[in-house]
Motif scaffolding. Structure first.
Motif, PDB file in Angstrom:
ATOM      1  N   LYS A   1      -7.496  -7.782 -15.753  1.00 34.29           N
ATOM      2  CA  LYS A   1      -6.090  -7.868 -16.145  1.00 34.29           C
ATOM      3  C   LYS A   1      -5.577  -6.523 -16.634  1.00 34.29           C
ATOM      4  CE  LYS A   1      -3.051 -10.469 -19.220  1.00 34.29           C
ATOM      5  NZ  LYS A   1      -2.970 -11.513 -20.243  1.00 34.29           N
TER       6      LYS A   1
ATOM      7  N   SER B   1      -4.979  -4.194 -13.785  1.00 32.69           N
ATOM      8  CA  SER B   1      -3.766  -4.549 -13.065  1.00 32.69           C
ATOM      9  C   SER B   1      -2.525  -4.038 -13.789  1.00 32.69           C
ATOM     10  CB  SER B   1      -3.695  -6.072 -12.905  1.00 32.69           C
ATOM     11  OG  SER B   1      -2.485  -6.445 -12.325  1.00 32.69           O
ATOM     12  N   SER B   2      -2.481  -4.234 -15.129  1.00 28.98           N
ATOM     13  CA  SER B   2      -1.307  -3.803 -15.885  1.00 28.98           C
ATOM     14  C   SER B   2      -1.199  -2.290 -15.937  1.00 28.98           C
ATOM     15  CB  SER B   2      -1.346  -4.387 -17.302  1.00 28.98           C
ATOM     16  OG  SER B   2      -2.440  -3.882 -18.026  1.00 28.98           O
TER      17      SER B   2
ATOM     18  N   LEU C   1       0.157  -1.108 -12.631  1.00 33.35           N
ATOM     19  CA  LEU C   1       1.601  -1.329 -12.558  1.00 33.35           C
ATOM     20  C   LEU C   1       2.339  -0.286 -13.389  1.00 33.35           C
ATOM     21  CD1 LEU C   1       4.083  -2.954 -11.780  1.00 33.35           C
ATOM     22  CD2 LEU C   1       3.560  -4.546 -13.640  1.00 33.35           C
TER      23      LEU C   1
ATOM     24  N   GLU D   1       9.105  -2.208  -6.514  1.00 27.91           N
ATOM     25  CA  GLU D   1       8.275  -3.068  -7.351  1.00 27.91           C
ATOM     26  C   GLU D   1       8.994  -3.263  -8.682  1.00 27.91           C
ATOM     27  OE1 GLU D   1       4.335  -1.636  -8.094  1.00 27.91           O
ATOM     28  OE2 GLU D   1       3.593  -3.668  -8.447  1.00 27.91           O
TER      29      GLU D   1
ATOM     30  N   LEU E   1       9.932  -6.216 -12.229  1.00 33.23           N
ATOM     31  CA  LEU E   1       9.702  -7.433 -12.989  1.00 33.23           C
ATOM     32  C   LEU E   1      10.901  -8.361 -12.848  1.00 33.23           C
ATOM     33  CD1 LEU E   1       7.402  -5.783 -14.323  1.00 33.23           C
ATOM     34  CD2 LEU E   1       8.088  -6.789 -16.516  1.00 33.23           C
TER      35      LEU E   1
ATOM     36  N   THR F   1       8.029  -5.838  -4.111  1.00 33.38           N
ATOM     37  CA  THR F   1       6.948  -6.459  -4.879  1.00 33.38           C
ATOM     38  C   THR F   1       7.520  -7.001  -6.183  1.00 33.38           C
ATOM     39  OG1 THR F   1       5.315  -4.952  -3.926  1.00 33.38           O
ATOM     40  CG2 THR F   1       4.707  -6.081  -5.965  1.00 33.38           C
TER      41      THR F   1
ATOM     42  N   HIS G   1       7.066  -9.153  -9.782  1.00 33.92           N
ATOM     43  CA  HIS G   1       6.207  -9.677 -10.844  1.00 33.92           C
ATOM     44  C   HIS G   1       7.029 -10.647 -11.679  1.00 33.92           C
ATOM     45  CE1 HIS G   1       2.771  -6.835 -10.398  1.00 33.92           C
ATOM     46  NE2 HIS G   1       3.713  -6.090  -9.826  1.00 33.92           N
TER      47      HIS G   1
ATOM     48  N   TRP H   1       7.588 -13.321 -14.685  1.00 34.03           N
ATOM     49  CA  TRP H   1       7.062 -13.625 -16.024  1.00 34.03           C
ATOM     50  C   TRP H   1       8.082 -14.478 -16.773  1.00 34.03           C
ATOM     51  CZ3 TRP H   1       8.650 -11.477 -20.963  1.00 34.03           C
ATOM     52  CH2 TRP H   1       7.817 -11.876 -22.026  1.00 34.03           C
TER      53      TRP H   1
ATOM     54  N   HIS I   1       3.706 -11.645  -7.362  1.00 28.47           N
ATOM     55  CA  HIS I   1       2.650 -11.697  -8.375  1.00 28.47           C
ATOM     56  C   HIS I   1       3.237 -12.495  -9.543  1.00 28.47           C
ATOM     57  CE1 HIS I   1       0.137  -8.652  -6.384  1.00 28.47           C
ATOM     58  NE2 HIS I   1       1.291  -8.074  -6.070  1.00 28.47           N
TER      59      HIS I   1
ATOM     60  N   HIS J   1       2.911 -14.215 -13.041  1.00 30.93           N
ATOM     61  CA  HIS J   1       2.103 -14.169 -14.267  1.00 30.93           C
ATOM     62  C   HIS J   1       2.383 -15.376 -15.166  1.00 30.93           C
ATOM     63  CE1 HIS J   1       1.135  -9.965 -13.221  1.00 30.93           C
ATOM     64  NE2 HIS J   1       2.393  -9.933 -12.799  1.00 30.93           N
TER      65      HIS J   1
ATOM     66  N   PRO K   1       2.859  -8.716 -18.004  1.00 33.39           N
ATOM     67  CA  PRO K   1       2.091  -7.923 -17.034  1.00 33.39           C
ATOM     68  C   PRO K   1       2.043  -6.419 -17.278  1.00 33.39           C
ATOM     69  CG  PRO K   1       4.215  -8.516 -16.103  1.00 33.39           C
ATOM     70  CD  PRO K   1       4.130  -9.196 -17.447  1.00 33.39           C
TER      71      PRO K   1
END
Length: 734
Positions: free
Chosen positions: A396, A399-400, A403, A459, A461, A475, A477, A479, A506, A508, A710
Motif C-alpha cells: 500500500k 502504491s501511494s 502516486l 491521473e 483523485l 486513471t 482513484h 475514495w 483504482h 480505494h 490513497p
C-alpha cells in the motif's frame, strides 16, 4: 517486593498487553477480544500498549482463549483462557496438542477456569489461582439503565456469520437463526462484530442489555448476559439431543471447552443449555420458555479476581454526567494495529532476547509466587499474521508513494489533482457538499489541491459527491465517492451505468454498498470500505466553540431554492418550509450554496452546528449532522407529516438513493425520516418530537476510510484537531 511486570509498568508508565486485536486488514473489532484492553485500562487507569504474543519482553494477557498463542519471554496471565490444541483452527487431522515452550516463562495469577489453569500452569486442577473471565467485572464500572426492546437476543459466533458487516447476517446454510415475520419485532440477532472504537463496544453492551433474554453461541455473549443478570442459555449446536437439557461440564465432552472452562470456574459441575442444530429452524417461543424455566443467577467472586491483578491497581471512575466510556483511559485506546510494526518495535527494545529483558527487569517477587514453565507454540491464526500484514502495508505504501511521485511530476509541483463538482461561469459559487471534497483531501494530504476535469486524460483523485457516474478517461482513484446507477459518463439522459472505455479505475473506498455493487457489476474491483469523507470533518474543524442558537436547522437541497446563490430563499411553492412569526428565532432555513473560500464553508458548518436538531433533504446536511452528533432526520418529500422508520435494505422503500447508500455504508438498515409533502403546511413540533424520540448516534467509525486514503497522510487519525497549514486551504479554488 515488586514483580518484574510491576517494575516494567512503573518505569514505562504504560501496560504491555497482548490480545487478539484487529490488524490493518480488518475493518472491525471482535467484541470479546477488544474488551481485553478495556478491562486492563479500567482497573489500572494506565495507557495500554499492544505487545506481540511472541516476544521476549514482559507482557500481560487478559481476555480471550489465547494462552496457547504465547511463546518466549515472560507472560503474566490474568483471567485468560487457553485451548488444549496448539492450532485449534486447523482441520481435525492436523491439530497438534498444546505443549510447553522451553524459552517461555509463564506466571499465572488467574485464569478463566480450571481447564485453562491446568494448561497454562502444567498442573492438575488444583484451584491454586482465582477463576473468572475479567469481562464479568464490567458491571462494577458500567451499569446503565437500558430500555428492553426485544424479548430475545440471539448472539452469533463469528464462525456463524456470512460476513464481517455490522449487522448480524448468518451463513445461508444455517437455518436456526431464521426469524418468522410475526416474530421480527421480538427476536433480535446480534453480531460480535463492532466498529473500530470504544463507543461501539458500549453500544454493543447496550444492545445486549436491551434484550429480556439471551441465547448465545458466543462465549462473551454469555459472560455479558450472566454478569448483568439477563436470563440466558448457551445455544449449543451439536449435542446428541435437541432442546433444553442439563449437561455435565467435562473436558473432552460435547460442550464447547470454553463454556466448560467458564462455568466450572464458577464451581458448577453441570449447566442447562438449549441445543438447536444449525440446519434446523428454531422454535423461538419454546426457547424463551426454556430460559424462563431453567435460568438462575450465577455467583462470581470478583474480589478474588481483582486481588490477583498483576500490576498496580488504580481503578477509574466516570466523571459526573458521563460514563466510563468517555474516560481518557478508554478513549485513548488504540484498537487496530500494524502487527509487523509491533514486532519490529519489540525486537528493537529487546534485541538480546529474554536475557536482556530479565536483566533489566528482574523479578523481585517472593520465591513462593506461582510460576510455571511455558506452554504455547501458537498457530498462525492465533499469533497474528505479522508477515502478511507487513507485506500488505508495504504494498500500500509503495502504491501511494508511486502516486505521489506522479503527482509531483505535474504542474504546479506537488499539488493533488482532484475531480469534484466545482464552480463554473454558469454557477459561480461553491456547493457546500461538493466543495468539502477539496477541503478533506487538502486536510489529510497536507497538499494544495487543484481541480481536475471529470473526463480528463490525467491521473486524478475523485472523492466526495455523487459524481462517479460522470468520470471517464485517464486513471481514476476513487475514495469515498458515490454514483447514480441510472447515469452514464457523457450521456445527459437516464441510462444504466456502463463502465467508460479507456478508463483505468483504482477504487480505494466508496460511499456505500450500493455504489460498490454498481461498480463491481462492471468488473471494477471495490474493497468493502465505505464512508463519505465529509464524516471526517470534525477531525479538522471540531466546532466545540459553537453555541446552540436555533431549535431546528432545515437544510434544503439545491433544487428547492428560488435561485442559485448564497442569499437564495426557498421556492414559494415549498409551503412546508413556512415559518410562523413566533418561531422566527427557533427555525433556521439553511442554504447549501456558499462563497468560494474555505472560511465561507467553515461558516456554513458553524451554522449547521448551531442548531439543536436537523431536518435535511440534502445528503451532506445529514452527513454533517451525524458526524457532529446532532439529532437529525431525513426530510422526505412525501407524506402528511408523520415520522417513519424506513427500511434501507428494502429497495421498494422510498428513500433518496444517495441517502440510502451513505447510511447502508455506515452499517445502518433503518432510517428515521419525517415525511411531509413540499406543498403541505409546516409541522415543526411534530418533526422535532419525532427526532427526539427516535434519533440515535451512528456507531460508524471512519478510521478504515481514513486508512484507505490513497496518498501519504500529513495527519494521524487519532489527532484532534488536525494541523493543516493555512496556505493549503487558502490556495483552494472552489
Amino acid at each position: 517486593m515488586a514483580t518484574s511486570i510491576t517494575r516494567y509498568v512503573r518505569e514505562k508508565g504504560e501496560i504491555p498487553l497482548a490480545w487478539a486485536g484487529s490488524t490493518l486488514d480488518m475493518n472491525y473489532l471482535n467484541f470479546g477480544d477488544a474488551l481485553s484492553p478495556v478491562m486492563i485500562a479500567l482497573l489500572s487507569g494506565k495507557p495500554i500498549r499492544r505487545a506481540p504474543m511472541k516476544s521476549f519482553a514482559p507482557r500481560l494477557s487478559c481476555v480471550g482463549t489465547i494462552g496457547h498463542g504465547f511463546a518466549n519471554g515472560e507472560v503474566w496471565f490474568w483471567g485468560t483462557g487457553c485451548s488444549n490444541w496448539a492450532n485449534p483452527s486447523a482441520p481435525a487431522a492436523e491439530k497438534k496438542p498444546f505443549v510447553p515452550s522451553p524459552e517461555s516463562h509463564f506466571t499465572v495469577t488467574a485464569t478463566r477456569g480450571p481447564v485453562s489453569e491446568s494448561l497454562l500452569s502444567a498442573k492438575t486442577l488444583s484451584h491454586a489461582v482465582p477463576y473468572g473471565d475479567p469481562v464479568w467485572l464490567l458491571p462494577r464500572f458500567y451499569k446503565p439503565t437500558v430500555k428492553k426492546r426485544y424479548k430475545l437476543g440471539v448472539i452469533l459466533h463469528l464462525s456463524e456469520l456470512a460476513n464481517r458487516e455490522m449487522e448480524a447476517v448468518p451463513r445461508k446454510e444455517i437455518a436456526r437463526f431464521r426469524i418468522p415475520a410475526e416474530l421480527a419485532d421480538d427476536i433480535h440477532l446480534i453480531t460480535t462484530v463492532t466498529e473500530l472504537h470504544v463507543g461501539a463496544l458500549q453500544s454493543k453492551i447496550d444492545e445486549i442489555l436491551s434484550c429480556e433474554r439471551i441465547v448465545s453461541t458466543s462465549l462473551h455473549g454469555m459472560v455479558i448476559a450472566e454478569s448483568y443478570g439477563i436470563p440466558c442459555l448457551y445455544f449449543a449446536p451439536s449435542l446428541s439431543k435437541d432442546g433444553l437439557q442439563s449437561v455435565e461440564l467435562t473436558p473432552g465432552g460435547d460442550v464447547d471447552l470454553r463454556i466448560v472452562d467458564l462455568y466450572t470456574g464458577l464451581g458448577l459441575p453441570k449447566i442447562d443449555v438449549y441445543n438447536q442444530p444449525r440446519p434446523k429452524p428454531s422454535d423461538w417461543p419454546a426457547i424463551m420458555k426454556a430460559i424462563d424455566k431453567s435460568w438462575s443467577p450465577k455467583t462470581f467472586d470478583g474480589d478474588a479476581l481483582i486481588n490477583a491483578f498483576p500490576v498496580d491497581l488504580s481503578p477509574i471512575s466516570a466523571a459526573p454526567g458521563e460514563t466510563i466510556w468517555e474516560h481518557k483511559a478508554l478513549t485513548d485506546l488504540k484498537l487496530r494495529h500494524d502487527v509487523g510494526e509491533l514486532n519490529r518495535l519489540d525486537r528493537k527494545e529487546f534485541p538480546g532476547g529474554a536475557k536482556v529483558a530479565a536483566a533489566r527487569f528482574p523479578d523481585e517477587s517472593p520465591k513462593g509466587a506461582p510460576k510455571a514453565a511455558a506452554r504455547a507454540v501458537a498457530e498462525k491464526t492465533v499469533s497474528e499474521p505479522a508477515g502478511e500484514d507487513a507485506a500488505a502495508k508495504l504494498e500500500k505504501k509503495k502504491s501511494s508513494v508511486a502516486l505521489l511521485k506522479r503527482i509531483k511530476s505535474t504542474l504546479p509541483p506537488g499539488s493533488v489533482p482532484l475531480a469534484w463538482a466545482a464552480s463554473s461561469p454558469k454557477f459561480p459559487y461553491a456547493n457546500f457538499g461538493d466543495a468539502l471534497s477539496a477541503v478533506m483531501v487538502a486536510a489529510i494530504s497536507g497538499r494544495v489541491v487543484r481541480h481536475a476535469g471529470f473526463d480528463s486524460n490525467s491521473e486524478r483523485l475523485v472523492a466526495v459527491g455523487t459524481i462517479g457516474h460522470a468520470i471517464s478517461k485517464g486513471t481514476v482513484h476513487m475514495w469515498g465517492t458515490g454514483l447514480d446507477a441510472q447515469r452514464c459518463p457523457g450521456n445527459p439522459n437516464p441510462a444504466p451505468y456502463q463502465r467508460p472505455a479507456g478508463t483505468e479505475f483504482h477504487v480505494h473506498a466508496v460511499r456505500g454498498p450500493k455504489t460498490g455493487a454498481v461498480l463491481r457489476a462492471q468488473g471494477i474491483a471495490v474493497p468493502e470500505i465505505y464512508g463519505d469523507p465529509v464524516y471526517l470533518l470534525p477531525k479538522f474543524w471540531p466546532m466545540d466553540h459553537v453555541a446552540k442558537t436555533h431549535e431546528i436547522g432545515v437544510i434544503v437541497h439545491l433544487t428547492e431554492l428560488a435561485s442559485q446563490d448564497p442569499a437564495a430563499t426557498v421556492l414559494d411553492v415549498m409551503t412546508r418550509y413556512g415559518i410562523p412569526p413566533e418561531r422566527k428565532g427557533d427555525i433556521r432555513i439553511i442554504n447549501t450554496i456558499t462563497e468560494r473560500d474555505a472560511s465561507s464553508l467553515r461558516a456554513k458548518v458553524e451554522e449547521i452546528v448551531s442548531c439543536r436538531h436537523i431536518l435535511s433533504t440534502s445528503l451532506h446536511g445529514l452527513v454533517i449532522a451525524e458526524c457532529y452528533g446532532i439529532p437529525s432526520a431525513w426530510f422526505a418529500t412525501y407524506g402528511q407529516g408523520e415520522g417513519r422508520e424506513l427500511k434501507l435494505d428494502d429497495d421498494e422503500e422510498r428513500v433518496d438513493h444517495r441517502v440510502r447508500d451513505f447510511y447502508l455504508g455506515a452499517g445502518v438498515t433503518r432510517l428515521n425520516a419525517f415525511c411531509l409533502e413540499r406543498r403541505a403546511k409546516p409541522e415543526w413540533d411534530k418533526a422535532v418530537d419525532w427526532i427526539k424520540a427516535t434519533w440515535r448516534p451512528l456507531t460508524y467509525s471512519p478510521q478504515a476510510l481514513f486508512e484507505a486514503f490513497p496518498l501519504p497522510k500529513a495527519v494521524e487519525f487519532e489527532a484532534t484537531p488536525w494541523p493543516v497549514e493555512p496556505k493549503v486551504l487558502k490556495a483552494l479554488k472552489f
